[in-house]
Design a protein around this motif. Sequence first.
Motif, PDB file in Angstrom:
ATOM      1  N   ASP A  46      -3.627  -6.213  -2.359  1.00  0.00           N
ATOM      2  CA  ASP A  46      -4.227  -6.497  -1.061  1.00  0.00           C
ATOM      3  C   ASP A  46      -3.650  -7.801  -0.498  1.00  0.00           C
ATOM      4  O   ASP A  46      -2.899  -8.516  -1.170  1.00  0.00           O
ATOM      5  CB  ASP A  46      -5.738  -6.577  -1.180  1.00  0.00           C
ATOM      6  N   PHE A  47      -4.015  -8.125   0.713  1.00  0.00           N
ATOM      7  CA  PHE A  47      -3.454  -9.282   1.398  1.00  0.00           C
ATOM      8  C   PHE A  47      -3.629 -10.568   0.591  1.00  0.00           C
ATOM      9  O   PHE A  47      -4.745 -10.931   0.206  1.00  0.00           O
ATOM     10  CB  PHE A  47      -4.116  -9.467   2.764  1.00  0.00           C
ATOM     11  N   HIS A  48      -2.526 -11.215   0.324  1.00  0.00           N
ATOM     12  CA  HIS A  48      -2.553 -12.558  -0.254  1.00  0.00           C
ATOM     13  C   HIS A  48      -1.182 -13.184  -0.066  1.00  0.00           C
ATOM     14  O   HIS A  48      -0.179 -12.496   0.114  1.00  0.00           O
ATOM     15  CB  HIS A  48      -2.939 -12.537  -1.736  1.00  0.00           C
ATOM     16  N   GLU A 104      -2.914   7.085  -9.929  1.00  0.00           N
ATOM     17  CA  GLU A 104      -3.080   8.115  -8.894  1.00  0.00           C
ATOM     18  C   GLU A 104      -1.945   8.081  -7.866  1.00  0.00           C
ATOM     19  O   GLU A 104      -1.658   9.081  -7.212  1.00  0.00           O
ATOM     20  CB  GLU A 104      -4.414   7.910  -8.181  1.00  0.00           C
ATOM     21  N   ALA A 105      -1.281   6.923  -7.727  1.00  0.00           N
ATOM     22  CA  ALA A 105      -0.216   6.806  -6.734  1.00  0.00           C
ATOM     23  C   ALA A 105       1.069   7.494  -7.170  1.00  0.00           C
ATOM     24  O   ALA A 105       1.924   7.809  -6.332  1.00  0.00           O
ATOM     25  CB  ALA A 105       0.060   5.338  -6.441  1.00  0.00           C
ATOM     26  N   THR A 106       1.243   7.724  -8.471  1.00  0.00           N
ATOM     27  CA  THR A 106       2.496   8.319  -8.971  1.00  0.00           C
ATOM     28  C   THR A 106       2.265   9.659  -9.661  1.00  0.00           C
ATOM     29  O   THR A 106       3.181  10.198 -10.283  1.00  0.00           O
ATOM     30  CB  THR A 106       3.165   7.355  -9.964  1.00  0.00           C
ATOM     31  N   ARG A 107       1.066  10.199  -9.533  1.00  0.00           N
ATOM     32  CA  ARG A 107       0.748  11.407 -10.301  1.00  0.00           C
ATOM     33  C   ARG A 107       1.541  12.629  -9.854  1.00  0.00           C
ATOM     34  O   ARG A 107       1.625  13.616 -10.580  1.00  0.00           O
ATOM     35  CB  ARG A 107      -0.751  11.698 -10.230  1.00  0.00           C
ATOM     36  N   HIS A 108       2.128  12.582  -8.670  1.00  0.00           N
ATOM     37  CA  HIS A 108       2.929  13.710  -8.182  1.00  0.00           C
ATOM     38  C   HIS A 108       4.427  13.503  -8.422  1.00  0.00           C
ATOM     39  O   HIS A 108       5.254  14.279  -7.941  1.00  0.00           O
ATOM     40  CB  HIS A 108       2.670  13.936  -6.696  1.00  0.00           C
ATOM     41  N   GLY A 109       4.785  12.443  -9.144  1.00  0.00           N
ATOM     42  CA  GLY A 109       6.187  12.200  -9.466  1.00  0.00           C
ATOM     43  C   GLY A 109       6.958  11.484  -8.373  1.00  0.00           C
ATOM     44  O   GLY A 109       8.194  11.428  -8.427  1.00  0.00           O
ATOM     45  N   SER A 110       6.254  10.959  -7.372  1.00  0.00           N
ATOM     46  CA  SER A 110       6.921  10.223  -6.289  1.00  0.00           C
ATOM     47  C   SER A 110       6.009   9.089  -5.845  1.00  0.00           C
ATOM     48  O   SER A 110       4.813   9.057  -6.164  1.00  0.00           O
ATOM     49  CB  SER A 110       7.249  11.141  -5.109  1.00  0.00           C
ATOM     50  N   LEU A 111       6.599   8.174  -5.083  1.00  0.00           N
ATOM     51  CA  LEU A 111       5.841   7.014  -4.615  1.00  0.00           C
ATOM     52  C   LEU A 111       6.474   6.490  -3.334  1.00  0.00           C
ATOM     53  O   LEU A 111       7.686   6.275  -3.269  1.00  0.00           O
ATOM     54  CB  LEU A 111       5.842   5.905  -5.680  1.00  0.00           C
ATOM     55  N   SER A 112       5.655   6.312  -2.307  1.00  0.00           N
ATOM     56  CA  SER A 112       6.086   5.649  -1.077  1.00  0.00           C
ATOM     57  C   SER A 112       5.241   4.395  -0.943  1.00  0.00           C
ATOM     58  O   SER A 112       4.023   4.470  -0.779  1.00  0.00           O
ATOM     59  CB  SER A 112       5.894   6.554   0.138  1.00  0.00           C
ATOM     60  N   LEU A 113       5.892   3.244  -1.018  1.00  0.00           N
ATOM     61  CA  LEU A 113       5.202   1.961  -1.087  1.00  0.00           C
ATOM     62  C   LEU A 113       5.659   1.073   0.058  1.00  0.00           C
ATOM     63  O   LEU A 113       6.864   0.889   0.265  1.00  0.00           O
ATOM     64  CB  LEU A 113       5.507   1.300  -2.434  1.00  0.00           C
ATOM     65  N   SER A 114       4.703   0.525   0.802  1.00  0.00           N
ATOM     66  CA  SER A 114       5.040  -0.262   1.989  1.00  0.00           C
ATOM     67  C   SER A 114       4.444  -1.656   1.925  1.00  0.00           C
ATOM     68  O   SER A 114       3.321  -1.848   1.460  1.00  0.00           O
ATOM     69  CB  SER A 114       4.533   0.425   3.264  1.00  0.00           C
ATOM     70  N   CYS A 115       5.215  -2.609   2.433  1.00  0.00           N
ATOM     71  CA  CYS A 115       4.737  -3.974   2.650  1.00  0.00           C
ATOM     72  C   CYS A 115       4.350  -4.110   4.115  1.00  0.00           C
ATOM     73  O   CYS A 115       5.124  -3.755   5.013  1.00  0.00           O
ATOM     74  CB  CYS A 115       5.828  -4.983   2.307  1.00  0.00           C
ATOM     75  N   VAL A 116       3.144  -4.620   4.361  1.00  0.00           N
ATOM     76  CA  VAL A 116       2.700  -4.894   5.730  1.00  0.00           C
ATOM     77  C   VAL A 116       2.082  -6.287   5.752  1.00  0.00           C
ATOM     78  O   VAL A 116       1.668  -6.817   4.727  1.00  0.00           O
ATOM     79  CB  VAL A 116       1.676  -3.854   6.225  1.00  0.00           C
ATOM     80  N   THR A 156       0.833  -1.195   0.000  1.00  0.00           N
ATOM     81  CA  THR A 156       0.000   0.000   0.000  1.00  0.00           C
ATOM     82  C   THR A 156       0.870   1.247   0.000  1.00  0.00           C
ATOM     83  O   THR A 156       2.017   1.224   0.475  1.00  0.00           O
ATOM     84  CB  THR A 156      -0.929   0.003   1.230  1.00  0.00           C
ATOM     85  N   THR A 157       0.348   2.342  -0.544  1.00  0.00           N
ATOM     86  CA  THR A 157       1.110   3.587  -0.589  1.00  0.00           C
ATOM     87  C   THR A 157       0.864   4.390   0.682  1.00  0.00           C
ATOM     88  O   THR A 157      -0.042   4.096   1.470  1.00  0.00           O
ATOM     89  CB  THR A 157       0.708   4.437  -1.805  1.00  0.00           C
TER      90      THR A 157
END
Length: 750
Positions: free
Chosen positions: A693-695, A711-723, A684-685
């Motif tokens: 999603d969870f799998h 929509e996650a990269t429209r600002h030229g950046s991305l923070s992506l996390s694994c939980v 998730t960002t």
Amino acid sequence: SGSGSGSVDLGGAVLVAVDPGAVRPARFLERRLHAKMVNTTWLSGRAAAAQSTANISVHVAIMTSADLDGYLIECDGVRNEVRVTGGGGAALHTAVGRLLRELRITAQGVATCRDGLRVRTRAADARWALRGNQYSAAHHPSMFRSWDEFDAFTDDLKVFGTNQIELAHFEAGLNATALVEFSQHLDTADVNVSFWWPCCSTVTVEETCTVLAALPRVDSLFFPGGDGGSLVWDSIEHIASVLRSHHPHATVWVSAQELNATVLDAFIANISKPSVRAFLSGVVYGPHVRIPLTAFVARVPSVVRQYPDLAHTISCQFPVPAWHPAWVFTHGRQATNPSAQRMGSIVVLRSNGSTPTVGVGAYSEGLNDDLNKVVWSAMAEDSRLTVGEVVAQYARHFFGAENEELAVAGLGALERAWSGPPDPSLAEETLQTWTTIASLSWSPTVESNWRLLMYLHRATFDAYVAERFVVEEARLKSALDALRRARTLGSIPACEAAMKALTTTVATPRTVELRAQLTLLVQQLNKTIGAEVLQSQDTALNMNTVDTPLTDGGFWEVGVASILRNTSHTTESERLVAIRTLLGWNDAGPGGFYDNLGGVAASDHPRLDPGLGVAVDPSFYSTPLQSQSKFNATTRASWNRFVQTFYDGRVTLSYSGLDPTATYTFRVVVFPGSASKVGGLKWTTSDGVIVSDFHDPPTTMGPVSYLVPREATRHGSLSLSCVRQQGEGGSGSACQIAEVWLLKNNGVTL
């Protein structure tokens, strides 16, 4: 401590126990000095003290004083006198140990105390009043092959401030006679007696009560809640009642290990009940607790005793940070691990006032962590001691005053060796240091000094691995260079050259010599202290893994052989494409990014959020840890390693400089099984956009791709996390990610 000139020679000194409370400490001092070949005699009583002062050239007066808080050591060169005063028997034992650490004792049995030495401690100077270490009965009832060895090592720990010994892992076939003897020996040594007691399946309540009634002394009973035990509260309450009917001052402890959030909440609610608090003395904080120590202390309504794991290097409470794969796969989880600087930092961190705890009972599985035991005990006994001072005391006491500087250097070098890749120059220099110490010691001492043999073994082991590492790295580099020149050389000649490099023997005259030395040292260690005593969980002393390949040359050998044999690659062009594919595995293409998350260098994963950092988070609750699987010789290096988090932590990747008009694909290789028991993983960002999603990851290791919503990269950046699913327990391992790509789709949507 004060200063003075000259020294007092204790050779032939008379040890005077001035009062009855000083007799056992005086006997302890006499025993230790005789073990170091220092000739002394002893007397007891105030009359004897007066006689010794008048008629004997050198004497050591040992006494208790009800008016003294802590202890006082004074060395007077004018009067040829050493005075050791303690505010009670326990303080006096500690004082005698401190005196032994301050003395300069040579291998020839010459013991001197610096004139003007004055050491004054107060109870407030101690980080923790309780300073315990654990013995494992996995192979022998007392951990050692004989009770004499048990007594000798217990004395060693007493010298450095340990005042409690806990026996663990005796549940397989309860040996009541041995437990009684364990209790007797520690009582004689004036050391607190503790037991790690599994309740209540492998050892029944009836067996427990019968044994407790027979033991001459019990000061503490620890019931692990997880990691080898379970908490049956009614049984523990009954056992506590029986225990105190025979040992009125004994304490009872429980731990909360491997519990999920719901069960931990229930645990805390239970120990808050007046009926439980009536028999429970406190809670032990050890490995596999799902929240950090600070949070744990804030939540539990009782005193907390720390249970730090000093023995292990990986899959443990304090893993070696950024440990190079060459060390990981050869040394494994239990190895000789002198880590004074790292352990000293953790001691300071865990006693800084924000984590008030009543003491320490360190977890161990042998003697491989000998220096770590000493660092925790000595720095706990006197908070003013620095790590450097403790290591110098250790070196002086166990290797002789004449070898102090060399041993300090050798111990430091062994710790530093693991902070980077194997370095043959450093390894050979370290080995030479320990070889020199051995040459300066009397030969009978070398053959019986298991500590010297242990560190020689570790230094030789490191030198062997470092020599192999250079050869194997050069071999792999030569192979890859040949493949990269395939267009010039031709695909078949390039593959043949690569195969020749990959199959060249890695043995050199030096590796053959070092390997033979290792075998001899293992035999000597097994003859002296015993391999199973030194490392209860790796009785081969790492010799089963010492020859593990140090690169992924096996993977490349399989890959190149496949190109040469593959009948579908019949043309030069097809073979060149196959070579380019093999070499370009981590190529993310134009506008893309690749991170090898299991790599130990920061440059391997520049987009990985480093978290809090190991300096303040040595258990990696909020810091990603580079870890490993079992070594697979035929897989690529990046698949033998992964990053992971623990419990509710997350792996976060931060990307910048993205094209706001483009779409991106996230490709990830997850280690199989890393989430299968905890409901899968989720990507998730930071804005809450779900990429996946969870799998559960595939059972067969391989890359999986997800389209990143625009929509996650429209600002030229991305923070992506694994939980992972929050609130889980067990060992806590989660988000075991080997490598990731962020691929710019360039108009292609997957």
